[in-house]
Structure formats: structure tokens, C-alpha cells
Scaffold this motif. Structure first.
Motif, mmCIF file in Angstrom:
data_model
loop_
_atom_site.group_PDB
_atom_site.id
_atom_site.type_symbol
_atom_site.label_atom_id
_atom_site.label_comp_id
_atom_site.label_asym_id
_atom_site.label_seq_id
_atom_site.Cartn_x
_atom_site.Cartn_y
_atom_site.Cartn_z
ATOM 1 N N TRP A 95 -9.452 -18.509 11.570
ATOM 2 C CA TRP A 95 -10.126 -19.634 10.952
ATOM 3 C C TRP A 95 -9.627 -20.340 9.841
ATOM 4 C CZ3 TRP A 95 -11.508 -14.681 10.230
ATOM 5 C CH2 TRP A 95 -11.758 -14.279 9.138
ATOM 6 N N THR A 96 -9.979 -21.405 9.296
ATOM 7 C CA THR A 96 -9.372 -21.983 8.288
ATOM 8 C C THR A 96 -10.653 -22.621 7.294
ATOM 9 O OG1 THR A 96 -9.504 -24.275 9.264
ATOM 10 C CG2 THR A 96 -7.488 -23.114 9.385
ATOM 11 N N PHE A 97 -10.299 -22.884 6.108
ATOM 12 C CA PHE A 97 -11.138 -23.497 5.256
ATOM 13 C C PHE A 97 -10.391 -24.324 4.205
ATOM 14 C CE2 PHE A 97 -10.263 -19.240 3.452
ATOM 15 C CZ PHE A 97 -10.179 -19.302 2.256
ATOM 16 N N ALA A 98 -11.122 -25.393 3.620
ATOM 17 C CA ALA A 98 -10.652 -26.508 3.164
ATOM 18 C C ALA A 98 -10.149 -26.084 1.504
ATOM 19 C CB ALA A 98 -11.381 -27.718 3.254
ATOM 20 N N LYS A 99 -10.701 -25.239 1.059
ATOM 21 C CA LYS A 99 -10.471 -25.240 -0.564
ATOM 22 C C LYS A 99 -9.221 -24.568 -0.938
ATOM 23 C CE LYS A 99 -15.443 -24.569 -1.402
ATOM 24 N NZ LYS A 99 -16.541 -23.717 -1.983
ATOM 25 N N VAL A 100 -8.213 -25.535 -0.788
ATOM 26 C CA VAL A 100 -6.861 -24.949 -0.770
ATOM 27 C C VAL A 100 -6.420 -24.962 -2.455
ATOM 28 C CG1 VAL A 100 -4.357 -25.263 -0.386
ATOM 29 C CG2 VAL A 100 -6.096 -25.820 1.165
ATOM 30 N N LYS A 101 -6.917 -25.934 -3.164
ATOM 31 C CA LYS A 101 -6.710 -25.626 -4.686
ATOM 32 C C LYS A 101 -7.098 -24.437 -5.287
ATOM 33 C CE LYS A 101 -5.744 -30.777 -5.047
ATOM 34 N NZ LYS A 101 -6.226 -31.721 -5.995
ATOM 35 N N GLU A 102 -8.667 -24.228 -5.111
ATOM 36 C CA GLU A 102 -9.204 -23.299 -5.603
ATOM 37 C C GLU A 102 -8.693 -21.714 -5.118
ATOM 38 O OE1 GLU A 102 -10.483 -25.698 -3.903
ATOM 39 O OE2 GLU A 102 -12.407 -26.388 -5.074
ATOM 40 N N PHE A 103 -8.204 -21.723 -3.786
ATOM 41 C CA PHE A 103 -7.629 -20.588 -3.455
ATOM 42 C C PHE A 103 -6.125 -20.311 -4.068
ATOM 43 C CE2 PHE A 103 -4.690 -18.513 -0.419
ATOM 44 C CZ PHE A 103 -5.524 -17.359 0.285
ATOM 45 N N LYS A 104 -5.523 -21.285 -4.223
ATOM 46 C CA LYS A 104 -4.016 -21.145 -4.878
ATOM 47 C C LYS A 104 -4.153 -20.910 -6.242
ATOM 48 C CE LYS A 104 -2.052 -24.756 -3.090
ATOM 49 N NZ LYS A 104 -1.197 -25.661 -2.917
ATOM 50 N N SER A 105 -5.250 -21.457 -6.890
ATOM 51 C CA SER A 105 -5.490 -21.176 -8.577
ATOM 52 C C SER A 105 -5.756 -19.876 -8.878
ATOM 53 C CB SER A 105 -6.421 -22.206 -8.983
ATOM 54 O OG SER A 105 -6.804 -21.906 -10.306
ATOM 55 N N LYS A 106 -6.814 -19.219 -8.008
ATOM 56 C CA LYS A 106 -7.165 -18.009 -7.906
ATOM 57 C C LYS A 106 -6.005 -16.746 -7.800
ATOM 58 C CE LYS A 106 -10.517 -14.426 -6.363
ATOM 59 N NZ LYS A 106 -11.532 -14.287 -5.254
ATOM 60 N N LEU A 107 -5.292 -16.964 -6.806
ATOM 61 C CA LEU A 107 -4.320 -16.012 -6.455
ATOM 62 C C LEU A 107 -3.187 -16.261 -7.260
ATOM 63 C CD1 LEU A 107 -4.228 -16.050 -2.468
ATOM 64 C CD2 LEU A 107 -5.536 -14.540 -4.179
ATOM 65 N N GLY A 108 -2.857 -17.527 -7.872
ATOM 66 C CA GLY A 108 -1.817 -17.843 -9.018
ATOM 67 C C GLY A 108 -1.905 -16.930 -10.231
#
Length: 257
Positions: A95-108
């Protein structure tokens, strides 16, 4: 008038026929227990390994000599050691979900959750099955550009539950490293990341999903797969098709019970 030579030939033929008839009667009269003993002795002989190899076995009961060939079904009684293809994998849930910025900010901000896949490289993340888990889960995204992704399963005993990262120059080079001790019987065509690569891993590896390009710069790509047994998942991030661009990858891999 019959010559002595003709008489000798006739007598030899009669003796051969009598011997064959006696052999057939003896084999017919073998008890099940005796047949089992014969099969047990057969099992101790070396198995033919190549087409054309033979094994000669002489019966203690009849004196007859049997010839077993690698091409005969009887060779299977000795235990055939041909390579067996790995079982088919059940399809994953993706599946996919659209919160890319939030996801990358957290994992960064997390350690070991971000890496750069350089142009022409393939990064393989090896994820062993965990004794307390039942399925593996993954989530990943990239900056600006897409990346190839696929999942395979290595049917091998797990000696450590540590997740490791392996980098190679291309899919073809990685195959050579992983299969340098395996004999490849015939050439396998190179996979196409654009259309879905189904040849990047062979032999004992099971294919969960083939490698092909994912829009991980637009949506977070996620998925899970139930353990088929003990082994190691190979999560492959393929940037071998890119001649110019490195790809920054953010990923989260975990197991659930």
C-alpha cells in the motif's frame, strides 16, 4: 548333416535360454523380505551424477547383473540429488500513504534509517526472520526521484537476527557475488527495472515481488509479508538504471507477531 560348430552354437543358445528361465523363476520366488534386503543394498551404491554414468549391481540370489543409468527411473530408488526449485512465495500486501514529508522528517532524526543509493548501485537490506515474529513490514521514501524496489527470500538457517546492508555496483555484479559457488546451467537474461526484473536473484531464492521502479518520491511505499519459514528477506533498492542521480532513501523495517 550338421557341423560340430552348429551343434555348439545350438547348445550355447539352449544353455542361455535355460539360465534366463531359471533367473526369472528365482526372481519370481523372492519373498517380500528378500526384496527389501535387495533394495537396502542397492541404496548403499553411489548415485549416478551425470547423464551416461552407470552403476552395475549383482544379485546375490540369481547372480544377475543390473545396470542402472542416470537416465532411468530406477536411479530415483537410490536417491536423486537434483537441484530443487524453491517453493512459490505467497504475494505480499502493499500500500502507499501520502505523508511523505512527515515520514522523512521523522526518519531523518533516527539512526540507521537513512542512506544514499549511488548511481549505478544496488543496495540490499538483509532482514532475518525473527523467532518472535510472524511477518516482516517495510516503509520507505526517497527525495526527488523514484527507485527500483523488490523483495526476495533466502531459504537459509538464521544464525543472527541483525539487519545488515550490502552494496553492489549493479544487479548483475551482485548476482555473481552471491552465486559464485553455485553452478549456473544456462544463461539467464538480465532483468528490466522499468518493466519488473524477475532475474536479479536465482537458485535457492524465492521471489516475493520483482524489482521495478516505485514512485517513492511522491508517496511512502509500504508493505508486509508473512514468514514462509526460517530464512532471510532481501529487500533490494535498485538504482542501477540511473547514470547521473544518487537517491536518498528513508526506510523503516520491522516485524510483527
Amino acid at each position: 548333416m550338421v557341423s560340430s560348430v552348429s551343434q555348439d552354437v545350438t547348445e550355447d543358445l539352449q544353455k542361455t535360454a535355460s539360465a534366463s528361465e531359471a533367473q526369472a523363476m528365482a526372481e519370481k520366488d523372492l519373498l517380500p523380505e528378500e526384496q527389501a534386503q535387495v533394495l537396502n543394498k542397492i541404496a548403499k551404491y553411489h548415485v549416478p551424477q551425470r547423464s551416461g554414468d552407470i552403476v552395475m549391481i549383482q544379485s546375490e540370489h540369481t547372480g544377475a547383473v543390473d545396470v542402472l543409468s542416470a537416465d532411468l527411473e530406477s536411479a530415483d530408488l537410490l536417491g536423486d540429488h537434483r537441484k530443487v526449485s524453491p517453493p512459490l512465495m505467497a504475494p505480499p500486501c502493499i500500500w502507499t500513504f501520502a505523508k511523505v514529508k512527515e515520514f522523512k522528517s521523522k526518519l531523518g532524526k533516527e539512526k540507521n534509517s537513512r542512506l544514499v543509493v549511488k548511481r549505478g548501485e544496488v543496495v540490499t537490506i538483509r532482514v532475518p526472520t525473527h523467532p518472535e515474529g510472524k511477518r516482516v513490514c517495510w516503509e520507505f521514501a526517497t527525495d526527488d526521484y523514484d527507485i527500483g524496489f523488490g523483495v526476495y527470500f533466502d531459504w537459509t538457517p538464521v544464525t543472527s537476527t541483525d539487519i545488515t546492508v550490502q552494496v553492489s555496483d549493479s544487479s548483475e555484479d551482485e548476482d555473481e557475488d552471491e552465486e559464485e559457488e553455485e553452478e549456473i546451467e544456462e544463461p539467464v537474461p538480465v532483468g528490466d527495472v522499468e518493466r519488473g526484473s524477475r532475474s536479479s536473484l536465482r537458485g535457492r531464492y524465492g521471489e516475493v515481488m520483482p524489482v521495478y521502479r516505485r514512485d517513492s518520491h511522491r508517496d511512502v511505499q509500504a508493505g508486509s509479508h508473512d514468514y514462509p519459514g526460517e530464512g532471510i528477506y532481501l529487500l533490494k533498492f535498485d538504482n542501477s538504471y540511473s547514470l547521473l542521480r544518487n537517491k536518498t532513501l528513508y526506510f523503516h523495517i520491522y516485524y510483527t507477531s
